[in-house]
Design an enzyme around this catalytic site. Structure first.
Site, PDB file in Angstrom:
ATOM      1  N   CYS A   2       0.853  -1.181   0.000  1.00 29.86           N
ATOM      2  CA  CYS A   2       0.000   0.000   0.000  1.00 29.86           C
ATOM      3  C   CYS A   2       0.892   1.235   0.000  1.00 29.86           C
ATOM      4  O   CYS A   2       2.108   1.115  -0.044  1.00 29.86           O
ATOM      5  CB  CYS A   2      -0.879   0.005   1.240  1.00 29.86           C
ATOM      6  N   ARG A  27       1.086   1.250  -6.392  1.00 29.42           N
ATOM      7  CA  ARG A  27       1.378   0.251  -5.363  1.00 29.42           C
ATOM      8  C   ARG A  27       0.108  -0.366  -4.785  1.00 29.42           C
ATOM      9  O   ARG A  27       0.160  -1.426  -4.164  1.00 29.42           O
ATOM     10  CB  ARG A  27       2.171   0.894  -4.227  1.00 29.42           C
ATOM     11  N   TRP A  77      -3.946  -1.684  -0.782  1.00 32.81           N
ATOM     12  CA  TRP A  77      -4.004  -2.900  -1.598  1.00 32.81           C
ATOM     13  C   TRP A  77      -4.334  -4.001  -0.607  1.00 32.81           C
ATOM     14  O   TRP A  77      -3.481  -4.449   0.157  1.00 32.81           O
ATOM     15  CB  TRP A  77      -2.659  -3.132  -2.281  1.00 32.81           C
ATOM     16  N   ASN A 103       1.020   0.210   6.489  1.00 31.03           N
ATOM     17  CA  ASN A 103       1.444  -0.747   5.463  1.00 31.03           C
ATOM     18  C   ASN A 103       2.019  -1.956   6.183  1.00 31.03           C
ATOM     19  O   ASN A 103       2.756  -1.788   7.149  1.00 31.03           O
ATOM     20  CB  ASN A 103       2.568  -0.166   4.596  1.00 31.03           C
ATOM     21  N   GLY A 104       1.733  -3.145   5.675  1.00 32.58           N
ATOM     22  CA  GLY A 104       2.308  -4.350   6.296  1.00 32.58           C
ATOM     23  C   GLY A 104       1.205  -5.245   6.830  1.00 32.58           C
ATOM     24  O   GLY A 104       0.018  -5.039   6.551  1.00 32.58           O
ATOM     25  N   GLU A 486       7.002 -21.601 -19.962  1.00 31.46           N
ATOM     26  CA  GLU A 486       6.925 -20.233 -19.429  1.00 31.46           C
ATOM     27  C   GLU A 486       8.057 -19.366 -19.998  1.00 31.46           C
ATOM     28  O   GLU A 486       7.841 -18.199 -20.343  1.00 31.46           O
ATOM     29  CB  GLU A 486       6.959 -20.286 -17.886  1.00 31.46           C
ATOM     30  N   LYS A 490       7.444 -15.980 -22.193  1.00 36.42           N
ATOM     31  CA  LYS A 490       8.005 -14.659 -21.846  1.00 36.42           C
ATOM     32  C   LYS A 490       8.687 -14.031 -23.052  1.00 36.42           C
ATOM     33  O   LYS A 490       8.508 -12.848 -23.333  1.00 36.42           O
ATOM     34  CB  LYS A 490       9.027 -14.758 -20.694  1.00 36.42           C
ATOM     35  N   GLU A 493       6.057 -12.955 -25.667  1.00 37.44           N
ATOM     36  CA  GLU A 493       5.231 -11.827 -25.232  1.00 37.44           C
ATOM     37  C   GLU A 493       5.931 -10.491 -25.404  1.00 37.44           C
ATOM     38  O   GLU A 493       5.324  -9.539 -25.882  1.00 37.44           O
ATOM     39  CB  GLU A 493       4.881 -11.974 -23.729  1.00 37.44           C
ATOM     40  N   HIS A 509      10.712 -35.686 -31.857  1.00 36.99           N
ATOM     41  CA  HIS A 509       9.488 -35.948 -32.624  1.00 36.99           C
ATOM     42  C   HIS A 509       9.066 -34.731 -33.442  1.00 36.99           C
ATOM     43  O   HIS A 509       7.884 -34.544 -33.696  1.00 36.99           O
ATOM     44  CB  HIS A 509       8.368 -36.384 -31.680  1.00 36.99           C
ATOM     45  N   LYS A 608      -3.044  -6.884 -19.617  1.00 37.05           N
ATOM     46  CA  LYS A 608      -2.696  -7.464 -18.313  1.00 37.05           C
ATOM     47  C   LYS A 608      -3.807  -8.392 -17.838  1.00 37.05           C
ATOM     48  O   LYS A 608      -3.555  -9.420 -17.234  1.00 37.05           O
ATOM     49  CB  LYS A 608      -2.459  -6.329 -17.311  1.00 37.05           C
TER      50      LYS A 608
HETATM   51  C1  G6P Z   1      -2.952 -12.324 -19.877  1.00 37.07           C
HETATM   52  C2  G6P Z   1      -1.669 -11.796 -19.272  1.00 37.07           C
HETATM   53  C3  G6P Z   1      -0.803 -12.946 -18.808  1.00 37.07           C
HETATM   54  C4  G6P Z   1      -1.568 -13.826 -17.834  1.00 37.07           C
HETATM   55  C5  G6P Z   1      -2.897 -14.296 -18.428  1.00 37.07           C
HETATM   56  C6  G6P Z   1      -3.778 -14.919 -17.373  1.00 37.07           C
HETATM   57  O1  G6P Z   1      -2.659 -13.020 -21.032  1.00 37.07           O
HETATM   58  O2  G6P Z   1      -0.976 -11.014 -20.213  1.00 37.07           O
HETATM   59  O3  G6P Z   1       0.357 -12.434 -18.156  1.00 37.07           O
HETATM   60  O4  G6P Z   1      -0.788 -14.943 -17.496  1.00 37.07           O
HETATM   61  O5  G6P Z   1      -3.624 -13.181 -18.957  1.00 37.07           O
HETATM   62  O6  G6P Z   1      -4.118 -13.924 -16.456  1.00 37.07           O
HETATM   63  P1  G6P Z   1      -4.576 -14.178 -14.986  1.00 37.07           P
HETATM   64  O7  G6P Z   1      -4.781 -12.798 -14.419  1.00 37.07           O
HETATM   65  O8  G6P Z   1      -5.848 -14.960 -15.055  1.00 37.07           O
HETATM   66  O9  G6P Z   1      -3.500 -14.928 -14.310  1.00 37.07           O
END
Ligand code: G6P
Length: 613
Positions: A2, A27, A77, A103-104, A486, A490, A493, A509, A608
């Site tokens: 926060c 934040r 948050w 905060n905390g 993963e 990355k 993306e 294969h 996002k």
């Molecule tokens: C979008 C984001 C990814 C994320 C995915 C699932 O594609 O760009 O970074 O992994 O959604 O999102 P979630 O919030 O459900 O983990």
């Protein structure tokens, strides 16, 4: 995660505090509030963003808010208690004379709450912070002042805090205290600003004082005094900040993604703190809301997720099947809902979502619930739709993730899945001592992640060599197969390079046909039971002229024979290795994207949180 702002000076306190809170909004953004200290104590708080607080303040309060020249504010948050007007900070004592922003996390809040209720205090919110206001009230007797009451209070707190406190009886005075949650003072000309982050201070002054853990500051417009917890005076150095606002918003990192990658030692710690108990070798996941009967009934676990969260689910499959011997399936949310999934008694559905808002994941959750199946949610954003609609769940406590490519949320999800697997394993045949050893290894993870992060500069050099390559292959075995997926995701993306992740043995294969000197192959090859096999796969790539980047365990000399570049990670218990092996892959993708001039934090076409189907 926060934000706190405090102000004492001659300016309009509302303006200073609100503009500081806006700088901290990244934040935390679910609710905000302000306490103004003058002839009276005026508190106003609002669910939603700072703009909602600002608007509601303008509507609800008399036009003379400009007459306040001191106060404290907070952007929240949520951790304890859902986001709402009432749970927003500041929190107050029974008589509304003391206001606290925090905060905390106060870990002993349940004990304190019981004690305070027994003493007749009336608790009005679901937060841990409210206990602090009541404790101060309890210690604030005729013979004491705010400073001594806060001293006595913090001595009773367990957990982390950055605190600012004002009292109706002592206008213009702010007491600030720190333990494990940052707080700094800005010393201006006839004014003092307190904040959890320098970005709220720099527009007023670049002279700052960093409070250390266990320090308390007594602040008014004329200056400050600092003390330790025994009320001994502490002399502080005033330092200069020379960062620009832009950089500070990213805490000195050039991108949010990099900042989030570097936050992982802390976020992994936050995910297991208070849950993986070393002394007893036990796991406490209070939010699951599963009865003993529910737990005994679990015959199959089904993870449902999208994107990076789906990769975390795949790791969960390895963990739960190996430790707890419960069958696991992992489903793409979008696929799950568009066929006729067979769900039956004994199934436990667990949806994983950083945002808690992904449309397909939410729809899958609803589909499972409509069939009478219990659904748990593993989410980051407190109060998100998935968190609210699940029957129970686990927050990963990673803090706001701003970079679109998920990094810290992934490692926090994996941390939570490790704990879930251990919890289920204890119900199977894992004894307390075995579980304690795993927990010990989990506790050592933040330091080990820090060690891997120190390779960032070396990884940048590898990135520079390979920045123009058009294709990458990522290979791993066992629990590191999802890490290969993963790593490839990355890179795709944020750098727009085509990358594929495969189980290493599957290379033969198909993908092996693609290998030539222009095809870097990233092998995730820690020393575990798959090691010998993965070395054979490396030989096959080498024989075809492929360039090899290996993620290997410290001390592995043999791997040098096959690799063009090696990124070492510390030794780790086998199924925990994804928490380390993924870090170099995040950094590799990041550095390549920067070399290619890509928009790292907001890659093209991505969002996002995907809230459309
Ligand atoms: C979008 C984001 C990814 C994320 C995915 C699932 O594609 O760009 O970074 O992994 O959604 O999102 P979630 O919030 O459900 O983990």
């Amino acid at each position: 995660m926060c934000g706190i702002v405090g102000y004492a000076g001659c300016k309009n306190a509302v303006d200073v505090i609100l503009s500081g809170l806006k700088r901290l909004e990244y934040r935390g953004y679910d609710s905000a509030g302000i306490a103004l200290s003058g002839e009276n104590l005026l508190v106003h708080k609002k669910n939603g963003k700072i703009s909602a607080l600002e608007q509601s303040l303008a509507e609800a309060l008399p036009s003379d808010t400009g007459s306040y020249h001191a106060g404290i504010g907070h952007t929240r948050w949520a951790t304890h208690g859902a986001p709402s007007d009432v749970n927003a900070h500041p929190h107050m004592d029974c008589h509304n004379e003391i206001a606290v922003v925090h905060n905390g996390i106060i870990e002993n809040y349940a004990v304190l709450k019981k004690m305070l209720i027994e003493k007749g205090h009336v608790i009005r919110t679901e937060t841990d912070t409210e206990m602090i206001a009541h404790l101060i009230e309890y210690h604030y007797t005729k013979n004491s002042d705010l400073l001594s009451a806060v001293m006595k209070t913090v001595a009773e707190l367990e957990g982390t805090y950055g605190l600012c406190i004002v009292s109706k009886n002592e206008p213009g005075r702010i007491i600030a205290a720190r333990n494990g949650s940052p707080l700094l003072l800005g010393a201006g000309d006839g004014e003092m600003i307190i904040a959890s982050d320098a970005s709220a201070i720099v527009e007023h002054t670049n002279k700052v004082i960093y409070l250390e853990d266990g320090e308390i500051a007594d602040v008014n417009k004329d200056g400050f005094k600092t003390y330790d917890l025994d009320l001994k005076k502490v002399d502080k150095i005033i330092e200069d900040i020379d960062w620009d606002i832009q950089a500070i918003e990213k805490a000195g990192f050039s991108h949010f993604m990099l900042k989030e990658i570097f936050e992982q030692p802390e976020t992994i710690h936050n995910a297991f703190r208070g849950r993986a108990i070393l002394d007893t070798g036990s796991i406490r996941l209070d939010g699951l809301r599963l009865t003993e009967d529910d737990l005994n009934d679990i015959h199959r676990v089904i993870f449902i997720a999208c994107g990076t969260s789906w990769h975390a689910g795949l790791i969960g499959e390895y963990l739960i099947e190996e430790y707890a011997r419960v069958p696991v399936e992992v489903e793409y949310a979008s696929e799950f809902r568009y066929r006729k999934p067979i769900l039956k008694k004994g199934d436990l559905v667990i949806v994983i979502s950083q945002s808690g808002e992904t449309a397909d994941t939410l729809a899958a959750l609803r589909e499972a619930k409509s069939k009478g199946i219990k659904v748990l949610g593993i989410t980051n954003v407190v109060g998100s739709t998935i968190a609210r609609e699940s029957d129970g769940g686990i927050y990963i406590h990673a803090g706001p993730e701003i970079g679109v490519a998920s990094t810290k949320a992934f490692t926090s999800q994996v941390t939570v899945l490790i704990m879930l697997a251990l919890m289920l394993a204890r119900r199977h045949d894992m004894n307390a001592e075995e579980s304690r050893i795993y927990i010990e290894h989990l506790h050592s993870m933040p330091d080990k992640v820090n060690e891997v992060l120190r390779s960032s500069e070396y990884i940048r050099k590898i990135a520079e060599i390979h920045k123009e390559n058009k294709n990458f292959l990522y290979l791993g075995r066992g629990v590191n197969f999802p890490v290969a997926l993963e790593g490839a995701l990355k890179l795709k993306e944020i750098s727009y390079i085509h990358a594929e992740g495969y189980p290493a043995a599957e290379m033969k294969h198909g993908p092996i046909a693609l290998i030539d000197e222009n095809m870097p192959v990233v092998f995730i090859a820690p020393r575990d039971f798959t090691y010998e096999k993965i070395i054979s796969n490396m030989e096959e790539v080498k024989a075809r002229g492929g360039k090899i980047i290996a993620i290997a365990t410290h001390g592995d000399e043999e791997i040098k024979r096959y690799s063009d570049h090696i990124i070492y990670i510390p030794e780790v218990r086998k199924l925990l290795s994804p928490l380390l092996t993924v870090i170099p892959l995040q950094l590799l993708a990041y550095h390549i994207a920067v070399f290619r001039g890509c928009d790292v934090d907001q890659p093209r076409n991505l969002a996002k949180s995907v809230t459309v189907e």
